[in-house]
Design a protein around this motif. Sequence first.
Motif, PDB file in Angstrom:
ATOM      1  N   ARG A   1      79.868 135.066  88.535  1.00 41.43           N
ATOM      2  CA  ARG A   1      78.628 135.856  88.539  1.00 41.43           C
ATOM      3  C   ARG A   1      77.458 135.047  89.084  1.00 41.43           C
ATOM      4  O   ARG A   1      76.678 135.522  89.909  1.00 41.43           O
ATOM      5  N   TYR A   2      77.322 133.801  88.610  1.00 40.37           N
ATOM      6  CA  TYR A   2      76.221 132.958  89.080  1.00 40.37           C
ATOM      7  C   TYR A   2      76.399 132.587  90.563  1.00 40.37           C
ATOM      8  O   TYR A   2      75.427 132.540  91.322  1.00 40.37           O
TER       9      TYR A   2
ATOM     10  N   ALA B   1      75.466 135.425  92.636  1.00 43.15           N
ATOM     11  CA  ALA B   1      73.999 135.536  92.608  1.00 43.15           C
ATOM     12  C   ALA B   1      73.355 134.556  93.588  1.00 43.15           C
ATOM     13  O   ALA B   1      72.366 134.886  94.254  1.00 43.15           O
TER      14      ALA B   1
ATOM     15  N   HIS C   1      70.222 140.982  90.516  1.00 44.16           N
ATOM     16  CA  HIS C   1      71.445 140.153  90.447  1.00 44.16           C
ATOM     17  C   HIS C   1      71.343 138.912  91.335  1.00 44.16           C
ATOM     18  O   HIS C   1      72.357 138.419  91.837  1.00 44.16           O
TER      19      HIS C   1
ATOM     20  N   PHE D   1      70.024 134.816  91.990  1.00 45.33           N
ATOM     21  CA  PHE D   1      69.879 133.575  91.237  1.00 45.33           C
ATOM     22  C   PHE D   1      68.404 133.194  91.309  1.00 45.33           C
ATOM     23  O   PHE D   1      67.878 132.887  92.364  1.00 45.33           O
TER      24      PHE D   1
ATOM     25  N   ASN E   1      67.287 131.627  84.910  1.00 46.71           N
ATOM     26  CA  ASN E   1      68.205 132.716  84.561  1.00 46.71           C
ATOM     27  C   ASN E   1      68.466 132.584  83.062  1.00 46.71           C
ATOM     28  O   ASN E   1      69.203 131.697  82.626  1.00 46.71           O
TER      29      ASN E   1
ATOM     30  N   HIS F   1      75.479 131.242  77.928  1.00 46.71           N
ATOM     31  CA  HIS F   1      75.370 130.701  79.288  1.00 46.71           C
ATOM     32  C   HIS F   1      73.986 130.988  79.854  1.00 46.71           C
ATOM     33  O   HIS F   1      73.367 132.008  79.534  1.00 46.71           O
ATOM     34  N   TRP F   2      73.510 130.067  80.657  1.00 45.03           N
ATOM     35  CA  TRP F   2      72.208 130.203  81.304  1.00 45.03           C
ATOM     36  C   TRP F   2      72.208 129.312  82.535  1.00 45.03           C
ATOM     37  O   TRP F   2      73.139 128.534  82.750  1.00 45.03           O
ATOM     38  N   ALA F   3      71.196 129.463  83.386  1.00 48.01           N
ATOM     39  CA  ALA F   3      71.172 128.691  84.626  1.00 48.01           C
ATOM     40  C   ALA F   3      69.737 128.514  85.098  1.00 48.01           C
ATOM     41  O   ALA F   3      68.866 129.321  84.785  1.00 48.01           O
TER      42      ALA F   3
ATOM     43  N   PRO G   1      71.045 124.610  92.283  1.00 47.26           N
ATOM     44  CA  PRO G   1      71.439 125.517  91.201  1.00 47.26           C
ATOM     45  C   PRO G   1      72.234 124.752  90.146  1.00 47.26           C
ATOM     46  O   PRO G   1      73.140 123.975  90.479  1.00 47.26           O
TER      47      PRO G   1
ATOM     48  N   ILE H   1      74.173 125.304  86.301  1.00 49.58           N
ATOM     49  CA  ILE H   1      74.694 126.310  85.378  1.00 49.58           C
ATOM     50  C   ILE H   1      75.112 125.623  84.077  1.00 49.58           C
ATOM     51  O   ILE H   1      75.753 124.569  84.109  1.00 49.58           O
TER      52      ILE H   1
END
Length: 373
Positions: free
Chosen positions: A54-55, A58, A157, A159, A163, A183-185, A194, A196
């Motif tokens: 998903r990330y 994104a 959606h 990044f 996040n 989870h977070w980013a 980026p 995560i």
Amino acid sequence: MNDTTKDHTALMETRASRRYFQKFERITEHLTQVAAARAAEGAIGDDEVKILTRYLVAIGYTFKALSMKYLLVGRETGHFFGSLAMDAVESGFPVFNELLVMANDAQQAESHLRNMPDTETLKDEMLRVIVGEQEIPTKLQFALSQRLYYEELLKGHLFWAQNHPEVQWQGNLSERRRQYMIHWAVYDSQNNLPTIYLMDVEDTGRRALPKDERRWPEVQAHLMAQAVGGLKLVTIAKGFDESFDDLHPKRLRRIHVGPMYSSAFTRQSGPIREVLEAARAPEGEDWTLAWTTEDLHSEQVKDERSGWFGTVERQVFALDPFSGRGADLGATSMERSIILPQRPFQALEELNPRGFGSVTKYVVSPQGRVLRY
């Protein structure tokens, strides 16, 4: 691309800008393949691979939006709209400020779109200029590119610079002991990369964490404040453990996506530069992307006194025992990987530079398949 001695480079020429975004479009597709390969190896679980994917998707959407924004860079559009600023030394990714501006643009995307002609109107007008006036409709092309940019932002959606944490239930160990993955980013402002985070947590609170109107906002705020690349995982996990008596962090992972090295866009030094020079790879295959995973495990639990009569559970985290590195690393382990096309991989194998023996290599074949070495 302009030649500057600064770390940040502006992609001011149309062809360079488009090449850069095309390169990243391919790279982000390969990233999801690497996540799938790691799941197939058993290195990560099903839930983890879904969250990571998903990330990574994104990140791809963010690059797609930025490519629309800067589609006409270097052309005479009648509007000064700048050029993409990228970190040419440390990361190869856009600089942090690009994501801040993008987030601000997203807040105002609806009002921009309301005041712009729709896509079909712009295309009809462009055709009229091409056929009737026999000119390149640059200003209309620019208007369309900006419309597509705001449409991408409105889809969401992406990044973002931040996040915020989300929580996923993993089952119950007992009636009062629930398991979650949080989870977070973030887009790390120091490294322009980026990053995560995934944390396995056991919850012994009275109310389930996602439904707890007091604890869950506090947890989200705490984790975002600690999402700094310079902090060791053990510092983040201990801080969390001590701040929430009924939340018990059992495992914490941090994945750094990047840096991206490319002979066309970045000024790398050391072995990577030699590998890319020796590869003499064709356009689109002259890159290498690093992927680093830090992992911290709780190895045991101890009870600490709390107040007059109570005790609370505290975690004891396992640090890497080899050569005292664990204390420096602040994690149980760290795995370094690189993703690269076949030509740079062949050059890497031939040169065999020091320090790359323990690095996992994910090699992209000419057919686009990702193979692990």
